[in-house]
Every structure is written in structure tokens, then in C-alpha cells.
Design a protein around this motif. Structure first.
Motif, PDB file in Angstrom:
ATOM      1  N   PRO A 255       1.321  -1.095  -0.077  1.00 36.73           N
ATOM      2  CA  PRO A 255       0.271  -0.097  -0.584  1.00 36.73           C
ATOM      3  C   PRO A 255       1.006   1.067  -0.390  1.00 36.73           C
ATOM      4  CG  PRO A 255      -0.809  -1.323   1.407  1.00 36.73           C
ATOM      5  CD  PRO A 255       1.047  -1.976   0.751  1.00 36.73           C
ATOM      6  N   ASN A 256       0.299   2.827  -0.562  1.00 34.35           N
ATOM      7  CA  ASN A 256       1.034   3.351  -0.392  1.00 34.35           C
ATOM      8  C   ASN A 256       2.151   4.192  -1.399  1.00 34.35           C
ATOM      9  OD1 ASN A 256       1.052   6.272   0.546  1.00 34.35           O
ATOM     10  ND2 ASN A 256       1.891   5.900   2.240  1.00 34.35           N
TER      11      ASN A 256
ATOM     12  N   THR B 219       7.769   5.781  -1.439  1.00 30.00           N
ATOM     13  CA  THR B 219       8.297   6.409  -0.188  1.00 30.00           C
ATOM     14  C   THR B 219       9.610   7.214   0.157  1.00 30.00           C
ATOM     15  OG1 THR B 219       8.443   3.619   0.319  1.00 30.00           O
ATOM     16  CG2 THR B 219       6.864   4.542   1.065  1.00 30.00           C
TER      17      THR B 219
ATOM     18  N   LEU C 277       6.259   0.470   7.228  1.00 24.59           N
ATOM     19  CA  LEU C 277       5.273  -0.204   7.811  1.00 24.59           C
ATOM     20  C   LEU C 277       4.210  -1.467   6.990  1.00 24.59           C
ATOM     21  CD1 LEU C 277       4.869   2.247   9.242  1.00 24.59           C
ATOM     22  CD2 LEU C 277       3.483   1.477  10.851  1.00 24.59           C
TER      23      LEU C 277
ATOM     24  N   GLN D 292       1.564  -2.891   6.791  1.00 25.89           N
ATOM     25  CA  GLN D 292       0.191  -2.703   6.617  1.00 25.89           C
ATOM     26  C   GLN D 292      -0.190  -1.781   5.975  1.00 25.89           C
ATOM     27  OE1 GLN D 292      -1.980  -5.396   7.425  1.00 25.89           O
ATOM     28  NE2 GLN D 292      -4.251  -3.711   7.262  1.00 25.89           N
ATOM     29  N   SER D 293       0.025  -0.291   6.626  1.00 26.38           N
ATOM     30  CA  SER D 293       0.075   0.541   6.175  1.00 26.38           C
ATOM     31  C   SER D 293       0.827   1.180   5.255  1.00 26.38           C
ATOM     32  CB  SER D 293       0.526   1.874   7.205  1.00 26.38           C
ATOM     33  OG  SER D 293       1.819   2.174   7.275  1.00 26.38           O
TER      34      SER D 293
ATOM     35  N   MET E 145       3.257   2.705   5.121  1.00 31.62           N
ATOM     36  CA  MET E 145       4.113   4.384   5.261  1.00 31.62           C
ATOM     37  C   MET E 145       5.307   3.959   5.729  1.00 31.62           C
ATOM     38  SD  MET E 145       0.384   6.149   7.372  1.00 31.62           S
ATOM     39  CE  MET E 145       1.835   8.131   7.353  1.00 31.62           C
TER      40      MET E 145
ATOM     41  N   CYS F 296       7.905   9.600   9.009  1.00 30.53           N
ATOM     42  CA  CYS F 296       6.677   9.744   8.736  1.00 30.53           C
ATOM     43  C   CYS F 296       6.690  11.517   8.968  1.00 30.53           C
ATOM     44  CB  CYS F 296       5.213   9.576   8.544  1.00 30.53           C
ATOM     45  SG  CYS F 296       3.906  10.714   7.498  1.00 30.53           S
TER      46      CYS F 296
ATOM     47  N   CYS G 291       4.855   9.283  -1.669  1.00 30.46           N
ATOM     48  CA  CYS G 291       4.045   8.677  -1.275  1.00 30.46           C
ATOM     49  C   CYS G 291       2.330   8.886  -1.616  1.00 30.46           C
ATOM     50  CB  CYS G 291       3.523   7.997  -0.328  1.00 30.46           C
ATOM     51  SG  CYS G 291       2.759   9.076   1.282  1.00 30.46           S
TER      52      CYS G 291
ATOM     53  N   ILE H 196      -0.315   9.011  -0.019  1.00 31.18           N
ATOM     54  CA  ILE H 196      -0.998  10.415   0.944  1.00 31.18           C
ATOM     55  C   ILE H 196      -0.746  11.329   0.503  1.00 31.18           C
ATOM     56  CG2 ILE H 196      -1.301  10.729   3.154  1.00 31.18           C
ATOM     57  CD1 ILE H 196      -0.576   7.636   3.999  1.00 31.18           C
TER      58      ILE H 196
ATOM     59  N   ARG I 198      -6.470   0.723  -6.688  1.00 25.46           N
ATOM     60  CA  ARG I 198      -6.607  -0.330  -4.897  1.00 25.46           C
ATOM     61  C   ARG I 198      -7.465  -1.597  -5.746  1.00 25.46           C
ATOM     62  NH1 ARG I 198      -2.234  -0.922  -2.592  1.00 25.46           N
ATOM     63  NH2 ARG I 198      -3.830  -1.128  -0.518  1.00 25.46           N
TER      64      ARG I 198
END
Length: 526
Positions: free
Chosen positions: A7-8, A17, A24, A26-27, A29, A33, A41, A43, A346
Motif C-alpha cells: 500500500p501507499n 516512499t 510499515l 500494513q499501511s 507508510m 513520516c 507517497c 497519501i 486499489r
């Protein structure tokens, strides 16, 4: 399961990133940060561009597919080989393998090779390359389906007082690309319809004016449930599409949005179709579907298809049962993991039933009907398939119901590469790997002379598609001969085996260490 889809960040959305792989899980991120980061990223990009970040880039110039690594995929099965066969004649070489197939209740749609290029609609990629894809399908003797919204997207389309299409130059061009190159009755061109196409009378126009070989009803918008499919970078066209009944986001008639578009804050508009639902009340759903099929047959449809996506199992059951009740010719089932890249990123990764799983369900549901003596339509299986072993495994996973395989994204890729190198040859700026094989069309394209002799001059794009299909054709013949299968209808579920117990559990295909134990013991004890 080790997911390749973190993700991300993704090349598909042009994001990364700041800390590289130190994120991480799962996220997705960064572990740290940092205040002051400009927003590399997803986000960060979303904080600037909002919903534009949903889709892969560059939109309309690329095709994308999900990168999620599913627990079970085609690599978890191997194809069997054998030395024992009823084909005992020494002259039975792999070149004698027959890979032709026929589709439809009367088996009147004949294909030289069991491939369909499915659902190429109003996307910019499809529009740019359809002349090559149509001609390529014709000379390959395979099938091609025109997708959704072509009529509605063509600014020059004309309509009668009932708002039914009377002329569409773009649709006419697409049919012509196939019909002008078809030979000996092999291959077919069909057209698909979503609710907007149905409303505009596209299927009737295609059948009665343009000579469509088949028509295909479509369940769901886009192969991945709700594909954005098209972006519009012209304000006047966006307004036109809204007036034609499409959903256009943001609203092109809103003065505030118009100012934002002129200033560059809004770079373009998304065109969406309605998300139509089938009634959960089964008798009503069956009745509604039957009326659609009856309407098409009364309007002149000789072959009626249905295409469904990677929805829940009960939706697959509906599709198979409805096709059985009304004796549709073909059901195309598109598993998650494929796509031509116009759906939300996604969604491509996190939505729908993956192809192996939906193939297993398809076998179980079709067999249930067949065992009761009920009609089962010919199945086309699609979803992230690209190679000859995928064709073999698709036939085996749901044998004997699968009659052809859908490959769109890889077909587009072969066509785009053919076109790119054709342009490079003309300009005398041939890049690797093409330059390693020569500096002319005839030297670089393996089948150039053969195609020219049999079909005359074709575009480099069509030549690229032909070369790709011929590679898979020869590869499939070799795989089939290795299993001593000399016709597609001889492939059975016993011609592949599972490499993991999980694959065996999902598919019902024998796990290798449990497979043929009794047969082997009988031989040893003979």
C-alpha cells in the motif's frame, strides 16, 4: 502469502516512499513520516490531487494490472506429461495437434486458436489501436469483442428522435478493421453493451447495420466492478457526455468547476456509467434477463453472450444458471488479477475473486447443472492470462466446459510493441531489442513474409499481435503433445496437478503426492 502490492506506493500511481523499503507492512507508510516531506507517497499525492490519485498513470496511454500475489495462482499447477496414450502412431508429432475450437449452441463460431480479445471499449488505448487489433484478430482467426460506450463517446454519433443511434463512425471503423481482413469464415467480432449502450440501441445498430457476429450483455461496469475507464480533457466534450446521460465527475456544467478547469486546478473529467443492479428476488431477475435475451433474438441476434466479472459466488451461480435457462451461446468469466488498466488501482488489487478460485467455482457450478442434464453454455475464462500454459491450465481447471480463453491486456501489449517498432523502423531509430534482429520489418518480425504472402500488407501492430498468437499456438501444441492430447476437447482435469495442498483444496485438482497412487500400485503389483 507474500504480497508484491505494498500500500501507499506503486509505479502504477507514480508514487514511492521517502524511506524506500523501510515501511510499515500494513499501511505502507514510512516508518518515520517526516514533517517537511513534499509528498512522494500515495497519501502525499492524494493530499494535492485528491481523486485523480485513484487511477493508474498516465491514464489513457498505459494498461495496468494488479500486483497482488494471491495464495493460489496458475503457477501452483503443473501440466502432466505421459508416455502412455491411445495415440500410438509414431507420426503423431506436436505439429499435428489441433488447436481449433468452436463456440455457440450450433458451434458455428469457428476459431483457429482458442483466444478472444475481450471487451475493448471507449478507452484511448482501445481507440488508438483497434484497427490493428481488429485486423490482427481476423488474420489470426480468433475473436474480438468491442467493449462499452463507443457510441456514446463518439462526438459525431447521430441519434433519432427516440435517442437511438443511427450512425457511429468509430464503431463502423472498428467493425471494418475485422471484416475487411477475415478469411475463410474464421474468427468473429462481437459487441458488448452496458446500460448506456442498451439505452442507446447500440446492439441493434451493430447487428443490423454493421454485421456484428454476436452480441454480449454485460454485468457490472468495467471488468473490475466500477471502472473509471475514460478521462476527458476537453470541457465541451465533457458537457456533451453529461447531456447524453453519462455521469461526469466533477460536474462540467458547474461554473466553479469550469473556472478550476481553465486555471488548471482540475486537469480533466471522469466519465462513468450507471452502476446497474440485478434484482435479488430470483424470479424477477430471471424474468428481466429473459426479456433482454428475447429482445435481442427478436432483433436478429444469432449468438448471444453474457460477460460477468469477479463478483461473489452467488453472482457467478446466477450467470451460469441464467445462461442455462435461456440457452445463451457463451459466458465469459473475468477473474480478478487481470484488466486493461482503467479501473481504480486499489480495486484492481483488493477487489474480486481471483482467476483460479473463480475457475474452480465455475467447474463446480457447471458440473452440477450438467449432471442434471441441464444446458451449460460455452465458457470463456479470462483474468490476467498471458501465455500458452495459461490456456492449457484454463481448459483443464474447468474441463470440459472451457472452450476458449480471454487475453486482452497482453494482446494490446503485443500490438503496441509492434506499432512502436514499426514507427522506429520508418524513422531509422530502432531501439533494442528490435535492432538485435535487423533494421527492416521483414528482418525484425519473424512472420512478416508469411503474413504478407497469405494476407497481403498489414500494419506492424497487427503483425505484432499475429506473431504473439503464433508463439502461443506453437507452445500450446507442444504442451498438449507432451500430454498426448491432440485436440482441445481431450484436455481433462487430470492433465494438471497441484503443487501445494492449498491449491488442491481450492481447485479440487489432485495434489502431486496423492495423485495416481492406486494406479501406480496396480502397475507395481502387476
Amino acid at each position: 502469502m507474500g504480497s508484491l502490492q505494498i500500500p501507499n506506493k506503486s509505479a502504477a500511481t507514480g508514487t514511492r516512499t521517502r524511506t524506500g523499503s523501510d515501511v510499515l507492512p500494513q499501511s505502507g507508510m514510512c516508518v518515520v513520516c517526516l514533517d517537511g516531506c513534499p509528498g512522494y507517497c500515495e497519501i502525499g499525492l492524494s493530499s494535492m490531487r485528491g481523486p485523480e490519485t485513484i487511477y493508474p498513470i498516465p491514464f489513457g496511454k498505459s494498461t495496468s494490472s494488479g500486483t497482488k500475489d494471491y495464495p493460489v495462482d496458475y503457477s501452483h499447477f503443473n501440466i502432466t506429461g505421459t508416455v502412455a496414450s491411445h495415440h500410438e502412431k509414431e507420426y503423431e508429432q506436436f505439429t499435428n495437434v489441433n488447436v481449433e475450437t468452436r463456440l455457440g449452441r450450433d458451434k458455428g463460431l469457428k476459431l483457429k486458436f482458442p483466444l478472444i480479445c475481450t471487451g475493448l471499449g471507449s478507452t484511448q488505448i482501445a481507440k488508438n489501436h483497434f484497427a490493428d487489433l481488429g485486423a490482427g484478430s481476423a488474420i489470426c482467426g480468433t475473436g474480438i469483442v468491442i467493449g462499452e460506450n463507443v457510441v456514446g463517446m463518439d462526438e459525431t454519433s447521430t441519434f433519432n428522435s427516440d435517442k437511438k443511434v443511427t450512425e457511429c463512425k468509430e464503431l463502423e471503423r472498428r467493425f471494418k478493421s475485422f471484416k475487411d481482413n477475415q478469411k475463410d469464415g474464421y474468427g468473429f467480432i462481437a459487441i458488448q453493451a452496458n446500460p448506456e449502450d442498451w439505452r442507446l440501441g447500440v446492439l441493434e445498430y451493430s447487428m443490423n447495420t454493421l454485421g456484428s457476429d454476436a452480441v454480449e450483455l454485460k454485468w457490472g461496469q468495467g471488468a473490475k466492478n466500477i471502472g473509471g475507464e475514460v478521462k476527458i480533457f476537453n470541457l465541451e466534450k465533457a458537457i456533451l457526455l453529461k447531456k447524453r446521460g453519462y455521469i461526469v465527475i466533477p460536474d462540467p456544467e458547474d461554473p466553479t468547476i469550469q473556472e478550476a478547469f481553465k486555471s488548471g486546478a482540475v486537469e480533466g473529467f471522469e466519465r462513468h456509467t450507471r452502476v446497474k443492479a440485478i434484482s435479488e428476488y430470483l424470479p424477477k431477475a430471471i424474468d428481466d434477463f429473459g426479456k433482454q435475451v428475447e429482445h435481442l433474438r427478436n432483433a436478429g441476434a444469432k449468438y448471444v453472450f453474457l460477460k460477468t466479472g469477479a463478483y461473489r459466488p452467488s453472482d457467478l451461480a446466477r450467470a451460469i444458471k441464467f445462461c442455462s435457462i435461456f440457452k445463451l451461446d457463451v459466458l465469459t468469466i473475468d477473474g480478478a488479477g487481470g484488466g486493461t488498466g482503467m479501473s481504480p488501482w486499489r480495486m484492481m488489487n483488493e477487489w474480486g475473486v481471483p482467476t483460479v478460485y473463480i475457475a474452480a467455482m465455475t467447474y463446480n457450478y457447471c458440473k452440477r447443472l450438467a449432471d442434471r442434464g441441464e444446458y451449460v453454455p460455452d465458457i470463456i475464462l479470462a483474468g490476467g492470462l498471458t501465455a500458452e500454459d495459461h490456456i492449457y491450465k484454463s481448459f483443464a481447471l474447468a474441463a470440459p466446459f472451457v472452450k476458449a480463453v480471454g487475453m486482452s491486456r497482453s494482446t494490446i501489449c503485443a500490438t503496441m510493441v509492434g506499432n512502436t517498432n514499426g514507427i522506429a523502423i520508418k524513422e531509422g531509430k530502432i531501439p533494442k531489442p528490435a535492432s538485435e534482429h535487423g533494421d527492416t520489418l521483414d528482418k525484425i518480425f519473424y512472420y512478416s513474409s508469411k503474413v504478407k504472402e497469405e494476407f497481403g500488407e498489414v500494419t506492424p501492430g497487427a503483425l505484432g499481435m499475429y506473431s504473439y498468437y503464433e508463439k502461443m499456438k506453437m507452445g500450446l501444441k507442444q504442451l498438449m503433445a507432451g500430454s498426448r492430447r491432440f485436440n482441445l476437447n481431450e484436455i481433462t482435469r487430470d492433465d494438471i496437478f497441484s503443487l501445494t495442498r492449498e491449491a488442491a483444496d481450492v481447485s479440487g485438482i489432485n495434489y502431486i503426492m496423492d495423485w495416481e497412487n492406486e494406479t501406480s500400485e496396480r502397475i507395481l503389483d502387476a
